[in-house]
Design a protein around this motif. Structure first.
Motif, mmCIF file in Angstrom:
data_model
loop_
_atom_site.group_PDB
_atom_site.id
_atom_site.type_symbol
_atom_site.label_atom_id
_atom_site.label_comp_id
_atom_site.label_asym_id
_atom_site.label_seq_id
_atom_site.Cartn_x
_atom_site.Cartn_y
_atom_site.Cartn_z
ATOM 1 N N ALA A 502 49.985 72.048 -20.720
ATOM 2 C CA ALA A 502 49.268 72.271 -21.979
ATOM 3 C C ALA A 502 48.942 70.962 -22.680
ATOM 4 N N TYR A 503 49.653 69.901 -22.345
ATOM 5 C CA TYR A 503 49.398 68.581 -22.924
ATOM 6 C C TYR A 503 48.722 67.642 -21.922
ATOM 7 N N GLY A 504 48.143 68.230 -20.894
ATOM 8 C CA GLY A 504 47.337 67.437 -19.975
ATOM 9 C C GLY A 504 48.130 66.555 -19.049
ATOM 10 N N ILE A 505 49.404 66.861 -18.843
ATOM 11 C CA ILE A 505 50.232 66.083 -17.917
ATOM 12 C C ILE A 505 50.187 66.776 -16.560
ATOM 13 N N ASN A 638 54.301 48.370 -23.533
ATOM 14 C CA ASN A 638 55.510 47.606 -23.837
ATOM 15 C C ASN A 638 56.755 48.329 -23.327
ATOM 16 N N LEU A 639 56.779 49.645 -23.473
ATOM 17 C CA LEU A 639 57.910 50.437 -22.996
ATOM 18 C C LEU A 639 58.058 50.309 -21.489
ATOM 19 N N VAL A 640 56.975 50.457 -20.760
ATOM 20 C CA VAL A 640 57.020 50.376 -19.294
ATOM 21 C C VAL A 640 57.357 48.955 -18.838
ATOM 22 N N ALA A 641 56.773 47.959 -19.512
ATOM 23 C CA ALA A 641 56.979 46.555 -19.110
ATOM 24 C C ALA A 641 58.404 46.091 -19.343
ATOM 25 N N SER A 642 59.190 46.852 -20.095
ATOM 26 C CA SER A 642 60.576 46.467 -20.373
ATOM 27 C C SER A 642 61.534 46.878 -19.263
ATOM 28 N N PRO A 656 49.222 48.758 -3.317
ATOM 29 C CA PRO A 656 48.314 48.628 -4.458
ATOM 30 C C PRO A 656 48.993 48.915 -5.786
ATOM 31 N N GLU A 657 48.366 48.438 -6.839
ATOM 32 C CA GLU A 657 48.873 48.699 -8.184
ATOM 33 C C GLU A 657 48.766 50.185 -8.503
ATOM 34 N N ALA A 658 49.802 50.720 -9.120
ATOM 35 C CA ALA A 658 49.793 52.127 -9.512
ATOM 36 C C ALA A 658 48.868 52.333 -10.711
ATOM 37 N N ASP A 659 48.568 53.566 -10.983
ATOM 38 C CA ASP A 659 47.684 53.913 -12.098
ATOM 39 C C ASP A 659 48.455 53.772 -13.418
ATOM 40 N N LEU A 660 48.578 52.530 -13.870
ATOM 41 C CA LEU A 660 49.367 52.264 -15.076
ATOM 42 C C LEU A 660 48.715 52.844 -16.321
ATOM 43 N N SER A 661 47.396 52.793 -16.419
ATOM 44 C CA SER A 661 46.724 53.361 -17.589
ATOM 45 C C SER A 661 47.017 54.854 -17.700
ATOM 46 N N GLY A 662 47.005 55.541 -16.567
ATOM 47 C CA GLY A 662 47.328 56.966 -16.572
ATOM 48 C C GLY A 662 48.764 57.212 -16.993
ATOM 49 N N LEU A 663 49.667 56.335 -16.566
ATOM 50 C CA LEU A 663 51.074 56.454 -16.960
ATOM 51 C C LEU A 663 51.229 56.264 -18.463
ATOM 52 N N TYR A 664 50.552 55.259 -19.009
ATOM 53 C CA TYR A 664 50.646 55.019 -20.451
ATOM 54 C C TYR A 664 50.151 56.239 -21.234
ATOM 55 N N LEU A 665 49.084 56.844 -20.736
ATOM 56 C CA LEU A 665 48.531 58.008 -21.431
ATOM 57 C C LEU A 665 49.506 59.183 -21.389
ATOM 58 N N ILE A 666 50.208 59.351 -20.283
ATOM 59 C CA ILE A 666 51.207 60.426 -20.200
ATOM 60 C C ILE A 666 52.318 60.204 -21.224
ATOM 61 N N LEU A 667 52.748 58.956 -21.377
ATOM 62 C CA LEU A 667 53.784 58.649 -22.376
ATOM 63 C C LEU A 667 53.294 58.963 -23.791
ATOM 64 N N HIS A 693 46.472 56.626 -7.120
ATOM 65 C CA HIS A 693 45.610 57.793 -7.335
ATOM 66 C C HIS A 693 45.972 58.562 -8.596
ATOM 67 N N GLY A 694 47.075 58.225 -9.220
ATOM 68 C CA GLY A 694 47.467 58.924 -10.435
ATOM 69 C C GLY A 694 48.903 59.410 -10.377
ATOM 70 N N ALA A 695 49.220 60.337 -11.280
ATOM 71 C CA ALA A 695 50.598 60.811 -11.427
ATOM 72 C C ALA A 695 50.654 62.319 -11.273
ATOM 73 N N ILE A 696 51.827 62.792 -10.861
ATOM 74 C CA ILE A 696 52.069 64.237 -10.820
ATOM 75 C C ILE A 696 53.557 64.483 -11.035
ATOM 76 N N ALA A 697 53.874 65.444 -11.907
ATOM 77 C CA ALA A 697 55.259 65.776 -12.215
ATOM 78 C C ALA A 697 55.751 66.829 -11.231
#
Length: 896
Positions: A502-505, A638-642, A656-667, A693-697
């Motif tokens: 419901a929150y787009g995760i 900042n939270l992830v980089a810590s 390859p680099e993970a989808d960090l922007s997508g991770l930040y948006l989930i947070l 490619h993104g994230a999945i819970a």
């Protein structure tokens, strides 16, 4: 409470000491000795019926016969007497007291109310402020007040020290005297029954005698009050904290991994970072850090260059930097070329820069000049070991002038003792932070770095409502309400994943089967391989009990696994109510990282967001960081980089680099979920798979409980109140739509242009003098506001240049008691007579009434007829002053 009447505590004109005595080694005698020896200029009135004189001063038998009403009373009598004395003091007009007495748990009134509560009840009708009980007292050297029973006094200075620990207070005071460190205020708050850290920070933030604030904290009572005061103070001056209990803090008792992985200390650390303060580990670090921050120049990055005349000290400094997770700056080719031209061929050719032990003064100055002009570094660590070739003082004199003329930070380290004392003196006199060892100097740089990063976090003001994504909050509320109605405190896996969806995760499709055969049939429909999990609202960590089986490749595999689960749980958890099973597709993403994201509730600071290395070993790896909501992209990054796993997420060895922007948006979405659904107590997403490619819970658990609080009220930091935003059309330009909203830190340039848009008369009407430009520090104070205590509403629209600008503003500064809001209003000269003033004032009145403010007040020049007319229109009462100003006031309790 507030800063009301604290001026009587910190700047009294008269003092009474209740329980004063000449009895040796008593609290009353020590207080009288300290007061009389400190040089206080006002009357000191000892109160004790047993004495005619105390410490050479006339004594009074009780409060009724005092020669004058004391501004401040010091109480050092038994616990049973304290509430009555406070009531008497309030009755005669005293407005501040220091209660040194311990025994706050002593019971009164038939064993129902303790001394502390009875004391507060007695003080409340008179707004009498109390420091303590169970404290050492207060010292204000600048006015000769030593209202304490400490064994030493304090030198005057510009540092305020505030401590909960009495023993530490006396130890620090003794240490400071021996090291010639002075204070503006030295405060022991004890139990802080009334005056607490929030009140003291509010007072010290605007205290002109205090340039920096040191705090020793054991616990915080009121998180939002503390955070609001701390953030306000940290905008004005350095605030440095040491907190007891770093290692003793236990994990939060919780049903989630998040709760188990985050103890109260890590949450406190997150709160300090978000408040713009600096946390250090020891009391010695407090004074070292304040020395650094008070002398250093603004730091703009994290690149440190080490300049030394000895390889060993340079390596020690680099090691200290690396062990702290930082790396020395990499020298540019241009900098190397310039250094090659002024250094011998044997120099180190890298950072640390070893200019060789035989370096003459000229080599130091040429190398230092090159580095001070190097745009690729942010600070320089200058390390010198004494030699017999050239005097250390000569080097210091040559370098000090170069350093003073540069905007770049330089930290000095003179190794040795007597042989470099003159050089240290030169640097100290020039205001250059100077240290005795490379490790101390690196620690100072790390303090500067942490402080800069925390100040950046202070500027982040995430909104209370989502900006870049849509949520289905009603659907989540229905799921939660249904569960609570059925007396369930733990959502099952399917419900938890529905909340996330419901929150787009992104979540893996999960279906429910009530029986073994139903599970097998679902698996066949979905396609193999599948994952089978036990489904029960009574079981939180399924995998710990064998309730998760992966990679089932056939119908028979599913049947066998399901039956074994039933047999196992009937033995291990016969009390648990099993709903059935969940079946989901087996996700095969070999390059994905397993992460944990979570929400839990801290007893003091409320909800927090956790991120870290996930999977079944998440607690063992214990790589995690936490942050207080609300979050935005910068705070989420900042939270992830810590965490340590962040380096892996950035890609390595062809991965390859993970989808960090997508991770930040989930947070950020989790943060929004916390704001919208206060019933959520704990939440785990573990694991969350993340790759390019993104994230999945893959799994989620959520525990819930009824909440009396709504929306952002649970949060320690109030978010940007996006709900106040409103669009409307200008009266004289029907097609011109403008936005009325709270001010943002990013508005600093717009606000500067707004000031320039005011004509001389309008500027004087708003500020009482002509103001067309603010210095950056004042501009930051105006735009970087704390929405818990003040509000500036601005109207954004197209200005005469055709670009977005501020067309008008109304500023409301509310006192900490929320009794009254002081108002100032201005409209851009070009956009007057279009109803903007009425629109802003109407919005401000509605805002103040909603938050329960009693009055809106303002001061208006008598010739400002338009503002006076506007005030009358909205029902303000006007009262004239003889000096050409009119006070206006709107009683929000009686006006409609």
């Amino acid at each position: 409470m507030s800063i009301r009447n604290l001026e009587y505590l910190f700047s009294p004109r008269s003092i009474a000491v209740i329980g004063a005595t000449d009895r040796p080694n008593s609290v009353g005698a020590t207080v009288m000795h300290n007061l009389t020896q400190a040089g206080f200029g006002g009357p000191i009135m000892p109160v004790n019926p047993k004495y005619d004189n105390v410490a050479g001063l006339p004594a009074f038998r009780d409060l009724s016969v005092l020669s004058t009403v004391p501004d401040l009373a010091i109480v050092c009598t038994p616990p049973s007497t304290v509430p009555g004395l406070i009531a008497q003091l309030g009755h005669i007009g005293t407005r501040a007291a220091i209660v040194l007495t311990a025994g706050s748990d002593t019971l009164f009134t038939g064993g129902v109310v303790n001394m502390q509560q009875a004391m507060l009840d007695a003080a409340r009708p008179y707004l009498l402020r109390i420091l303590g009980p169970n404290c050492i007292g207060l010292i204000v050297p600048g006015i000769g007040v030593n209202a304490s029973f400490a064994s030493a006094t304090s030198l005057p200075g510009n540092i305020a020290f505030v401590s909960q620990s009495g023993a530490l207070t006396t130890a620090v005071l003794d240490w400071a005297v021996s090291n010639h460190i002075g204070f503006s205020k030295f405060i022991s708050i004890g139990n802080s029954a009334d005056v607490d850290f929030g009140d003291v920070l509010d007072y010290l933030a605007s205290d002109s005698d205090t340039r920096s604030i040191l705090l020793y904290i054991e616990s915080i009572k009121f998180a939002r009050k503390f955070m609001s005061a701390a953030r306000a103070a940290a905008r004005n001056k350095p605030v440095i904290v040491v907190k007891a209990g770093r290692s003793a803090a236990g994990a939060i008792a919780a049903a989630s991994h998040t709760g188990a992985m985050a103890g109260s200390d890590i949450v406190f650390d997150a709160a300090i970072r978000r408040s713009g303060m600096l946390r250090v580990d020891t009391t010695q670090d407090l004074f070292s850090a304040i020395e650094t921050l008070s002398r250093a120049k603004p730091l703009h990055g994290d690149k440190l260059i080490i300049l030394t005349n000895g390889g060993g000290p340079g390596v020690m400094a680099a090691d200290a930097l690396n062990l702290a997770g930082e790396t020395p700056a990499v020298l540019s080719d241009e900098t190397r070329r310039k250094l090659n031209a002024v250094l011998p061929a044997t120099w180190s050719k890298a950072n640390p820069i070893d200019i060789i032990g035989d370096a003459p003064v000229e080599r130091y100055s040429k190398a230092l000049s090159t580095l001070l002009g190097d745009g690729g570094s942010d600070a320089i660590l200058f390390i010198h070991a004494p030699t017999a070739i050239v005097g250390s003082e000569d080097i210091a004199l040559e370098c000090a002038s170069l350093i003073a003329a540069s905007p770049r930070n330089l930290l000095g380290c003179w190794l040795g003792g007597q042989g470099v004392s003159a050089a240290r003196h030169v640097f100290n006199k020039a205001g250059i932070p100077t240290y005795q060892t490379p490790e101390e100097a690196v620690q100072a740089f790390l303090h500067l770095l942490a402080y800069r990063r925390n100040q950046e976090l202070l500027l982040e003001v995430p909104p209370s409502q989502p900006l870049d994504f849509l949520v289905d909050a009603p659907q989540v509320k229905k799921i939660v309400e249904d569960a609570l109605r059925n007396r369930r405190r733990l959502l099952n896996e399917v419900q938890a994943k529905s909340v996330l969806a419901a929150y787009g995760i992104p979540v893996v499709e999960t279906r429910v089967a009530e029986t073994v055969e139903a599970a097998a049939e679902l698996a066949q429909q979905m396609g193999f391989p599948v994952v089978l999990k036990i489904l029960s609202s009574d079981i939180s960590h399924k995998s710990d009990l064998g309730g998760v089986v992966l990679n089932l490749a056939s119908v028979q595999d599913v049947r066998t696994a399901a039956q074994k689960m039933l047999d196992r749980f009937s033995q291990l958890r016969p009390d648990a109510q099993l709903t059935g099973f969940t079946v989901q597709a087996m996700i095969n993403r070999p390059e994905a990282h397993e992460l944990i994201l979570g929400v839990a509730n801290d007893e003091t600071f409320g909800p927090f967001i956790l991120f870290g290395h996930g999977g079944t070993a998440a607690q063992l790896i214990n790589d995690r960081s936490v942050s207080l909501p609300p979050l935005n992209m910068a705070l989420a990054k900042n939270l992830v980089a810590s965490t340590r796993v962040f380096k892996l997420l950035q890609g390595y060895r062809g991965r390859p680099e993970a989808d960090l922007s997508g991770l930040y948006l989930i947070l950020i979405k989790l943060s929004q979920l916390v704001i919208d659904i206060p019933e959520i107590v704990e939440l785990d997403i573990n694991p969350l798979l993340l790759d390019e490619h993104g994230a999945i819970a893959l799994d989620a658990r959520i525990s819930i409980a009824p909440s009396l609080l709504q929306g952002a009220d649970r949060l320690a930091i109030r978010p940007y109140p996006r709900e106040l935003e409103e669009t409307f059309k200008l009266e004289k330009a029907k097609n011109s739509t403008v936005l009325l909203r709270p001010i943002l830190p990013a508005d600093s340039e717009l606000y500067q242009r707004f000031l320039q848009s005011l004509c001389l008369e309008d500027s004087r009407n708003r500020f009482f003098y002509t103001l067309h430009r603010l210095p950056n520090s004042e501009l930051a104070r105006v735009t970087q506001i704390d929405y818990s205590r003040e509000m500036t509403l601005v109207i954004i629209g197209r200005d005469k240049s055709g670009t977005d600008g501020i067309l008008g503003e109304i500023r409301l500064v509310t006192d900490p008691d929320n009794r009254q809001a002081d108002m100032g209003i201005a409209i851009s000269t070009e956009f007057q007579r279009q109803g903007l003033g009425s629109k802003l004032l109407a919005k401000a009145i509605h805002y103040c009434r909603e938050r329960g403010t009693a009055n809106i007040i303002g001061t208006v020049l008598s010739e400002n007829s338009r503002m006076l007319s506007l005030a009358k229109k909205f029902g303000f009462t006007l009262s004239s002053h003889h000096d050409g100003v009119v006070d206006i006031c709107l009683d929000l309790n009686s006006s409609h």
